[in-house]
Structures are given as structure tokens and as C-alpha cells.
Design a protein around this motif. Structure first.
Motif, PDB file in Angstrom:
ATOM      1  N   LYS A  33     -54.836 -33.631 -37.660  1.00 23.68           N
ATOM      2  CA  LYS A  33     -54.929 -32.464 -38.577  1.00 23.68           C
ATOM      3  C   LYS A  33     -56.253 -32.089 -38.816  1.00 23.68           C
ATOM      4  CE  LYS A  33     -50.587 -32.815 -41.044  1.00 23.68           C
ATOM      5  NZ  LYS A  33     -49.808 -33.415 -42.271  1.00 23.68           N
ATOM      6  N   LEU A  34     -57.321 -33.137 -38.915  1.00 22.68           N
ATOM      7  CA  LEU A  34     -58.714 -32.921 -39.082  1.00 22.68           C
ATOM      8  C   LEU A  34     -59.630 -32.824 -37.958  1.00 22.68           C
ATOM      9  CD1 LEU A  34     -59.006 -35.201 -42.265  1.00 22.68           C
ATOM     10  CD2 LEU A  34     -58.486 -32.729 -42.289  1.00 22.68           C
ATOM     11  N   VAL A  46     -55.261 -25.651 -38.153  1.00 25.35           N
ATOM     12  CA  VAL A  46     -55.397 -26.120 -39.651  1.00 25.35           C
ATOM     13  C   VAL A  46     -56.921 -26.046 -39.693  1.00 25.35           C
ATOM     14  CG1 VAL A  46     -55.219 -28.446 -40.851  1.00 25.35           C
ATOM     15  CG2 VAL A  46     -53.479 -27.923 -39.333  1.00 25.35           C
ATOM     16  N   THR A  47     -57.183 -25.595 -41.042  1.00 26.36           N
ATOM     17  CA  THR A  47     -58.585 -25.555 -41.648  1.00 26.36           C
ATOM     18  C   THR A  47     -58.689 -26.784 -42.685  1.00 26.36           C
ATOM     19  OG1 THR A  47     -57.852 -23.868 -43.203  1.00 26.36           O
ATOM     20  CG2 THR A  47     -58.934 -23.219 -40.950  1.00 26.36           C
ATOM     21  N   PRO A  48     -59.787 -27.057 -43.027  1.00 22.79           N
ATOM     22  CA  PRO A  48     -59.946 -28.291 -44.161  1.00 22.79           C
ATOM     23  C   PRO A  48     -59.372 -28.092 -45.487  1.00 22.79           C
ATOM     24  CG  PRO A  48     -61.862 -27.996 -43.022  1.00 22.79           C
ATOM     25  CD  PRO A  48     -60.968 -26.824 -42.361  1.00 22.79           C
ATOM     26  N   TRP A  49     -59.426 -26.489 -46.107  1.00 26.30           N
ATOM     27  CA  TRP A  49     -59.003 -26.396 -47.595  1.00 26.30           C
ATOM     28  C   TRP A  49     -57.876 -25.596 -47.399  1.00 26.30           C
ATOM     29  CZ3 TRP A  49     -61.006 -29.685 -50.295  1.00 26.30           C
ATOM     30  CH2 TRP A  49     -62.612 -30.109 -50.059  1.00 26.30           C
ATOM     31  N   SER A  50     -57.009 -25.664 -46.341  1.00 23.22           N
ATOM     32  CA  SER A  50     -55.681 -25.186 -46.274  1.00 23.22           C
ATOM     33  C   SER A  50     -54.677 -26.525 -46.762  1.00 23.22           C
ATOM     34  CB  SER A  50     -55.246 -24.561 -44.845  1.00 23.22           C
ATOM     35  OG  SER A  50     -55.075 -25.934 -43.823  1.00 23.22           O
ATOM     36  N   GLY A  53     -54.719 -28.868 -44.400  1.00 23.99           N
ATOM     37  CA  GLY A  53     -55.837 -29.724 -44.478  1.00 23.99           C
ATOM     38  C   GLY A  53     -56.239 -30.540 -45.230  1.00 23.99           C
TER      39      GLY A  53
END
Length: 131
Positions: A33-34, A46-50, A53
Motif C-alpha cells: 500500500k505505501l 493509495v495515498t498516504p493520508w487516505s 494509506g
């Protein structure tokens, strides 16, 4: 040889192995994911602050803690809650049945972590060294 006696003697070490493999599964999902490795189509956006994420961050960090057996009970309890949350948010709306909604892994990981939160880390762990 008495099977029950052998099983009882190996139980603590199998607990450590179970903890490590459970942590490894979470860690791999966190990395996918990251860091997008290996490239998985469902994690491409996937974005880090979703939501996904943040789940990846939890899985990466807490999965790593499970692998080494550090703060096992707390890490496992949090991951158990994450998997319950994931099941009800992501899988349950599609169908009640896990075989249809593709949520069986979330259920199994939820209860595996709940077991680890109760059972602890086993003898081969940083937690055991800290005692």
C-alpha cells in the motif's frame, strides 16, 4: 511418542512462529500500500493520508512489531480492530457472506490478532527478552 506431549512442548514455539507469520502478512500489505511493491492494481491509487494509506501505515509499523515480537499484545489488539473495521467498511456492504464479499482474510486476521492479543508473543520475541 505421545502426540499430546509433543504438541504441548512445541506450543510456545509455534505461538512465536504464528505471531511472526501473522506480522509478516500485515507487513507485506503495508509495503504494497505505501511503497507500491509489489505493484498491486488495487493499491495503485493509495495515498498516504487516505483511509487505505493510514491502514497501510498501521499494517507496516504494527506488522513489523509483531514480526519481532515487540509490544505484541498492543499491536495485535490494534490490528484486530483495524481488520474488524476493514471488514465492516469494505466487505460487509457488498454482501453478508464472506465467501461472496471477499472478506474471509479480514475475518481470519481479525481473530488471529485477537488471539495474539490474549496469548502474547511467545518465547522467541523481544517481549520475552524484555521480561
Amino acid at each position: 511418542m505421545d502426540v499430546d506431549r509433543i504438541a504441548a512442548q512445541s506450543q510456545p514455539y509455534l505461538l512465536s512462529l504464528f505471531r511472526f507469520i501473522t506480522g509478516l502478512v500485515f507487513f507485506h500489505y503495508g509495503v504494497a500500500k505505501l511503497f507500491k511493491f509489489p505493484p498491486v492494481e488495487m493499491f495503485a491509487d493509495v495515498t498516504p493520508w487516505s483511509l487505505w494509506g493510514i491502514a497501510g501505515m498501521l499494517e507496516f509499523v504494527l506488522g513489523g512489531l509483531l514480526m519481532i515480537g515487540l509490544f505484541t499484545r498492543l499491536a495485535a489488539f490494534i490490528l484486530s480492530g483495524e481488520m474488524a473495521f476493514a471488514y465492516f467498511i469494505e466487505h460487509m456492504p457488498h454482501s453478508f457472506f464472506p465467501v461472496v464479499n471477499d472478506g474471509a482474510l479480514a475475518i481470519v486476521l481479525c481473530f488471529a490478532c485477537l488471539f495474539l492479543a490474549a496469548a502474547g508473543s511467545g518465547p522467541i520475541s523481544v517481549d520475552a527478552l524484555r521480561r
